[in-house]
Design a protein around this motif. Structure first.
Motif, PDB file in Angstrom:
ATOM      1  N   GLU A  64       0.538  -1.267   0.261  1.00  0.00           N
ATOM      2  CA  GLU A  64      -0.042  -0.281   0.010  1.00  0.00           C
ATOM      3  C   GLU A  64       0.846   0.889  -0.332  1.00  0.00           C
ATOM      4  OE1 GLU A  64      -1.033   3.529   2.360  1.00  0.00           O
ATOM      5  OE2 GLU A  64      -1.009   1.845   3.338  1.00  0.00           O
ATOM      6  N   PHE A  65       0.914   2.060  -1.386  1.00  0.00           N
ATOM      7  CA  PHE A  65       1.747   3.191  -1.210  1.00  0.00           C
ATOM      8  C   PHE A  65       0.546   4.646  -1.230  1.00  0.00           C
ATOM      9  CE2 PHE A  65       5.502   1.470  -4.263  1.00  0.00           C
ATOM     10  CZ  PHE A  65       6.301   1.037  -2.926  1.00  0.00           C
ATOM     11  N   GLY A  66      -0.098   4.562  -0.084  1.00  0.00           N
ATOM     12  CA  GLY A  66      -1.297   5.927  -1.041  1.00  0.00           C
ATOM     13  C   GLY A  66      -1.236   6.374   0.060  1.00  0.00           C
ATOM     14  N   LEU A  67      -0.330   7.042   0.883  1.00  0.00           N
ATOM     15  CA  LEU A  67      -0.486   7.877   2.039  1.00  0.00           C
ATOM     16  C   LEU A  67      -0.532   9.513   1.299  1.00  0.00           C
ATOM     17  CD1 LEU A  67      -0.377   9.247   4.711  1.00  0.00           C
ATOM     18  CD2 LEU A  67       2.615   9.059   4.559  1.00  0.00           C
ATOM     19  N   VAL A 122       4.741  -9.169 -13.252  1.00  0.00           N
ATOM     20  CA  VAL A 122       4.942  -9.006 -11.968  1.00  0.00           C
ATOM     21  C   VAL A 122       5.132  -9.652 -10.715  1.00  0.00           C
ATOM     22  CG1 VAL A 122       3.870  -6.747 -11.082  1.00  0.00           C
ATOM     23  CG2 VAL A 122       4.076  -6.723 -13.193  1.00  0.00           C
ATOM     24  N   ASP A 123       6.163  -9.480  -9.677  1.00  0.00           N
ATOM     25  CA  ASP A 123       5.397  -9.968  -8.781  1.00  0.00           C
ATOM     26  C   ASP A 123       5.339  -9.606  -7.549  1.00  0.00           C
ATOM     27  OD1 ASP A 123       7.598 -12.304  -9.532  1.00  0.00           O
ATOM     28  OD2 ASP A 123       9.186 -10.898  -9.664  1.00  0.00           O
ATOM     29  N   ALA A 124       4.975  -8.514  -7.394  1.00  0.00           N
ATOM     30  CA  ALA A 124       4.511  -7.112  -6.645  1.00  0.00           C
ATOM     31  C   ALA A 124       4.361  -6.533  -6.929  1.00  0.00           C
ATOM     32  CB  ALA A 124       5.821  -6.879  -5.605  1.00  0.00           C
ATOM     33  N   TYR A 125       3.316  -5.790  -6.317  1.00  0.00           N
ATOM     34  CA  TYR A 125       1.968  -4.753  -7.005  1.00  0.00           C
ATOM     35  C   TYR A 125       2.150  -3.335  -5.179  1.00  0.00           C
ATOM     36  CZ  TYR A 125       0.003  -7.168 -10.770  1.00  0.00           C
ATOM     37  OH  TYR A 125      -0.072  -8.084 -10.837  1.00  0.00           O
ATOM     38  N   GLY A 126       2.800  -2.215  -6.153  1.00  0.00           N
ATOM     39  CA  GLY A 126       2.498  -1.620  -5.151  1.00  0.00           C
ATOM     40  C   GLY A 126       0.728  -0.535  -5.540  1.00  0.00           C
ATOM     41  N   ILE A 127       0.498   0.164  -5.195  1.00  0.00           N
ATOM     42  CA  ILE A 127      -0.799   0.352  -4.830  1.00  0.00           C
ATOM     43  C   ILE A 127      -1.528   1.153  -4.752  1.00  0.00           C
ATOM     44  CG2 ILE A 127      -3.082  -0.068  -5.387  1.00  0.00           C
ATOM     45  CD1 ILE A 127      -3.054  -2.863  -5.874  1.00  0.00           C
ATOM     46  N   GLY A 128      -1.568   2.762  -4.492  1.00  0.00           N
ATOM     47  CA  GLY A 128      -1.680   3.798  -4.077  1.00  0.00           C
ATOM     48  C   GLY A 128      -3.227   4.831  -4.303  1.00  0.00           C
ATOM     49  N   THR A 129      -2.908   5.582  -4.777  1.00  0.00           N
ATOM     50  CA  THR A 129      -4.986   6.509  -4.893  1.00  0.00           C
ATOM     51  C   THR A 129      -6.225   5.777  -5.073  1.00  0.00           C
ATOM     52  OG1 THR A 129      -3.166   7.932  -5.831  1.00  0.00           O
ATOM     53  CG2 THR A 129      -5.874   8.465  -5.838  1.00  0.00           C
ATOM     54  N   TYR A 130      -5.580   4.914  -6.464  1.00  0.00           N
ATOM     55  CA  TYR A 130      -7.376   4.100  -6.204  1.00  0.00           C
ATOM     56  C   TYR A 130      -7.976   3.617  -5.373  1.00  0.00           C
ATOM     57  CZ  TYR A 130      -7.313   6.211 -11.292  1.00  0.00           C
ATOM     58  OH  TYR A 130      -6.927   6.554 -12.189  1.00  0.00           O
ATOM     59  N   ILE A 140      -3.341   6.720   7.685  1.00  0.00           N
ATOM     60  CA  ILE A 140      -3.419   6.425   8.490  1.00  0.00           C
ATOM     61  C   ILE A 140      -3.688   4.802   8.342  1.00  0.00           C
ATOM     62  CG2 ILE A 140      -2.920   5.823  10.773  1.00  0.00           C
ATOM     63  CD1 ILE A 140      -1.032   8.467  11.079  1.00  0.00           C
ATOM     64  N   SER A 141      -5.046   5.252   8.190  1.00  0.00           N
ATOM     65  CA  SER A 141      -6.398   4.668   8.233  1.00  0.00           C
ATOM     66  C   SER A 141      -6.208   4.022   7.354  1.00  0.00           C
ATOM     67  CB  SER A 141      -7.887   5.058   8.956  1.00  0.00           C
ATOM     68  OG  SER A 141      -7.630   5.991   9.660  1.00  0.00           O
ATOM     69  N   ALA A 142      -5.590   3.751   5.779  1.00  0.00           N
ATOM     70  CA  ALA A 142      -6.074   3.160   5.374  1.00  0.00           C
ATOM     71  C   ALA A 142      -4.940   1.880   4.846  1.00  0.00           C
ATOM     72  CB  ALA A 142      -5.989   3.946   3.652  1.00  0.00           C
ATOM     73  N   SER A 143      -3.577   2.203   5.773  1.00  0.00           N
ATOM     74  CA  SER A 143      -2.553   1.789   5.700  1.00  0.00           C
ATOM     75  C   SER A 143      -2.873   0.822   6.820  1.00  0.00           C
ATOM     76  CB  SER A 143      -1.364   2.383   6.487  1.00  0.00           C
ATOM     77  OG  SER A 143      -0.961   3.652   5.904  1.00  0.00           O
TER      78      SER A 143
END
Lengths: 559, 559
Positions: B178-181, B386-394, B191-194
């Motif tokens: 999770e890369f959404g901060l 792809v082995d890993a995904y970094g997901i943020g905004t959406y 913080i809640s998102a994480s």
């Protein structure tokens, strides 16, 4: 807050308080800011002076403007940026064990005294690509600031813009109430929403914590559960109410309201509109009126608006009127709000006429229930009698577009301009430490924003200047500005001796926002097919961007 | 936290800490909760015992399931619910001056010791209409809790569900970060998102503050700015690196990497793929490797992935390999991720083969850049490495649906069931203090949730029971459950002597969530046209709902 932080928050002799939310600390950042800081430190590069621009690429909600908000919280963070020992221990645990002690000593002494922050004034109308903030400072520190600054500006600006758009559709004369706390994205999603919706032009909030923190006017009366919680008028034990002037007293407001109810029921103009109203609702309204005789506002849709809620409300309002109190009005929270508001208005006017109660026809009508820009627009088109809107979910979660894509890009390091390339032209950054200006035309409207290199002469009133689209060579225009406004001001001078702009109170930021929105040319503001506002660069900066771009981009080879 | 609050947080001999966000106080509520509390108090009705259900009406994201989250924060608030004198002063200022002193004395003594809270376990898979929490207590207190409880559950459950949906599409074997901060709705939106994305099945976050608060694994390496901040390899002053086993040392990792770069460039299998790579990028990678030789992961798309980023990365990784270090992999943050990941994989495999470096072909590939459910699904369809995904905004803003419509409805007062009517059947509340059960079938899948009156006998294993749709008389089914799970457990017994459920650690809640999701019948979980899971009421409750409905609804008159 310990003494060290207080001293740190002090700059140019004025103390800046810490962030409103105590969870906003230097740890509220991405881990990679620390790994990068370590790598910079290890390469002895951490002190190199970098310039970053914080900006967004596209206006939200299909519009052509954005309201900039969040600056005060950014400065509060910067002014008090200091790691505690506990935080440093945690960073140490989070990095590989091979990281050297010297780095943690470096963190121990780190603050923002070497950082300079230039910003557009909070509450300004802003446009894509033009820096909202320019952060200059040691690269390691500036990077650590990236995540929290972007976080603090992104949602603040998004929701302030959303509020401004709702205001635009609702019109100036309507009261706009923010009711979003329960549906907001977390506790301070709610608190931030209340703050920035007020900034964007709302009048009040239901959120008590936000009212206390920011001095925003509070509004609220009662819910459906309040109405459902009453079973019958017999429940009310103390039914007496003194008159508004204190000269007399009514021993039984319930009976008085019931008397009025039957008068309404049998009045010539209202006969047949309703039969038996819900008596538990009448009990709830009477009880509420006994508690708040000077501010009686009732939610009228728990059972049936026209057959129960409105007649019950009018009966209680007329009883209050007998005692010299003026009821405030009703709230509608379901159904066809346009139709119901018109019917309610007719009913109120009929009462005014029938019973000779001046002003009763002007009773305030508040509408709520999943309102958004589209439903406000639809209400306007249908015709309605709503005076105030309570808006929640769609406003505070920015349902139509839940994020503004603010970014933080390196534009210069050690006085060397840097560019971030991308196959998508809209993602190419505009290099160099820049100045930006808003140029105003003859009619007083802003015409164009222009970015120049730091050392270029500023545009001058009455002097023709060429404004170029940063990436499209055919788009350019000469402008003779009637007024020139420099956009970036110094809000945190670091160790420089530049004068520091004050952080104005929220009310002033809100006033600025409203004035700026009013000053825009109307075609930029309309909901459908608004005209894009022009954002440009000087001829010199244009040439430099494209020189740098060619220099950095690899030459392809078609095979 | 003062002593009084600490004592208050103590129940059944165990202390419950205060809310994670110190902004979550009893003032974090709507003003109307206080005006109602005053009206209740004025009518001497504030002590009446009410039962409220907290539930939602529709699963989010077009799906047929929801992950319930936020319970622990609700209990932390309840356990420490107490007004300070400052807060009481503010409430007094916010209410009309006519409000009597006795009310503020009442607030002074108010806490949740008379409140009982029943809840489904946090991390459970849940469905519309079934109460997530049932709050019983004095009506004035229960109402004050409405806004913060709904706030704490709404976003928590929404984002946990969003995380679970992303996990479902990505598949079990992928690493989800999770890369959404920076794009979240405010600081604790981040913080809640994480927290709740981890709960919903993510593996790690970039958010350092959340890592510290909740023990979530942290991930992150470097950004584009890090790469752009280097001008050339000459900048690196200390180029030496000891080998992994400490036995030897390389004096110049830059030269070693450059040597490898030219070897790659002229290798038989890779010849012609690239020419001159970007030397400042090579400098940045080398510098990062010098700082983190054991965890070297590089962002490879600052200039050009295949012509610069990948060859530069491989050169540094091979240099590290010479010293006994194993590079971790790359991150792609732009372009055609499916294509680039496959090309990168081919390149890595060619290196493994050409230079005989075992495992080099399995180098980890992380993808980021505005990923969401749809783009993950598209990647799967195209084929990718792809082995890993970094997901943020959406992910964190729940862009596809920014709010879950949790509500808090009065279902009983003074042992009298209450119903909230609406012209929209989906908005009619299910009255009565209820129990609810999940019934499992022969194959181990949950079949149906059923709500019954508080005093009805519970469904029994092997005994046939009629499950009725609460509002559609034709929808009903007999079920013979193979397992019966009572859903609501006591998490806050108030002054009763009921045993209190523990608040499990986040890791356990996450495990529960993952297990429950796996146990669902696959057709409820699929992205396209999932089958709705059945939610029902007992025959007895069905009859009572419809009796009460007819009783409360006004009879219309067609004119």
């Amino acid at each position: 807050m310990d003494q060290q932080v207080k001293e740190n928050g002090n700059c140019s002799g004025r103390v800046v308080e810490g962030p409103t939310n105590p969870m906003v600390t230097p740890l509220l950042t991405d881990l990679y800011q620390f790994t990068m800081a370590y790598a910079y430190w290890k390469a002895n590069k951490h002190h190199e002076r970098a310039v970053f621009d914080l900006y967004f690429r596209k206006n939200p909600f299909g519009g052509e403007y954005t309201v900039f908000a969040g600056l005060e919280e950014c400065i509060r963070l910067i002014a008090n940026f200091k790691f505690t020992e506990d935080e440093i221990s945690f960073i140490r645990e989070s990095l590989p064990g091979s990281c050297e002690d010297g780095f943690f000593n470096y963190l121990r002494g780190l603050d923002c005294s070497e950082v300079e922050v230039y910003s557009i004034a909070e509450g300004s109308v802003v446009f894509p690509k033009v820096p909202l903030l320019r952060i200059e400072g040691p690269i390691a520190v500036a990077q650590l600031l990236e995540t929290p600054l972007v976080n603090l500006v992104n949602y603040a600006s998004l929701v302030a813009t959303n509020a401004a758009r709702h205001r635009f559709v609702a019109g100036k004369s309507k009261m706009l109430l923010e009711f979003g706390l329960r549906r907001a994205q977390g506790p301070d999603g709610g608190i931030s929403a209340s703050k920035y919706c007020y900034l964007g032009g709302f009048d009040a909030t239901s959120n008590v914590a936000a009212g206390r923190l920011f001095g925003i006017p509070l509004r609220g009366t009662h819910s459906h559960a309040f109405v459902s919680s009453y079973m019958s008028p017999d429940e009310i034990t103390d039914k007496s109410l003194r008159s508004a002037d204190g000269s007399s007293s009514c021993e039984d407001l319930v009976s008085l309201a019931q008397t009025w109810l039957s008068k309404i029921q049998w009045s010539s103009s209202l006969r047949g509109i309703f039969g038996e109203t819900n008596q538990s609702e009448l009990a709830a309204f009477t009880s509420y009126a006994l508690a708040f005789p000077i501010s009686f506002l009732a939610l009228v849709d728990t059972y049936d608006v026209m057959r129960s809620g409105i007649p019950n409300f009018c009966a209680v309002a007329l009883a209050l009127n007998d005692l010299g109190y003026k009821a405030v009005g009703i709230r509608l929270d379901s159904g066809d709000l346009a139709y119901l508001s018109c019917e309610a208005r007719k009913f109120f006017r009929a009462i005014e006429k029938e019973f000779g109660v001046p002003g009763f026809g002007k009773m305030s009508i508040t509408a709520s229930n999943d309102l958004n820009e589209e439903t406000l627009d639809a209400l306007n088109k249908q015709g309605h009698e709503v005076d105030a809107y309570g808006i929640g979910t769609y406003l505070v979660t920015c349902y139509a577009q839940a994020a503004l894509g603010c970014v933080f890009k390196l534009v210069e390091i050690n006085n060397q301009p840097r560019i971030k390339l991308s196959e998508d032209v809209s993602k190419v950054s505009i290099p160099c430490k820049k100045r930006s200006y808003r140029l105003y035309g003859r009619e007083g409207y802003p015409l164009v924003d222009i970015m120049t290199g730091e050392n270029e002469p500023s545009p001058k009133v009455g002097e023709r200047i060429l404004c170029r689209h940063p990436f499209n060579e055919s788009k350019r225009a000469y402008v003779v500005p009637q007024q020139v406004e420099e956009l970036l001001k110094c809000y945190w001078p670091g160790s420089s001796d530049k004068p520091r702009e004050d952080l104005p109170p929220l009310k002033d930021i809100r006033d600025r926002c409203i004035k700026q929105l009013e000053r825009m040319r109307p075609d930029h503001m309309r909901r459908l097919n608004p005209t894009p506002y022009k954002v440009s660069v000087s001829a010199k900066l244009y040439d430099f961007i494209h020189f740098l771009w060619l220099n950095e981009a690899p030459v392809g080879e078609l095979q």
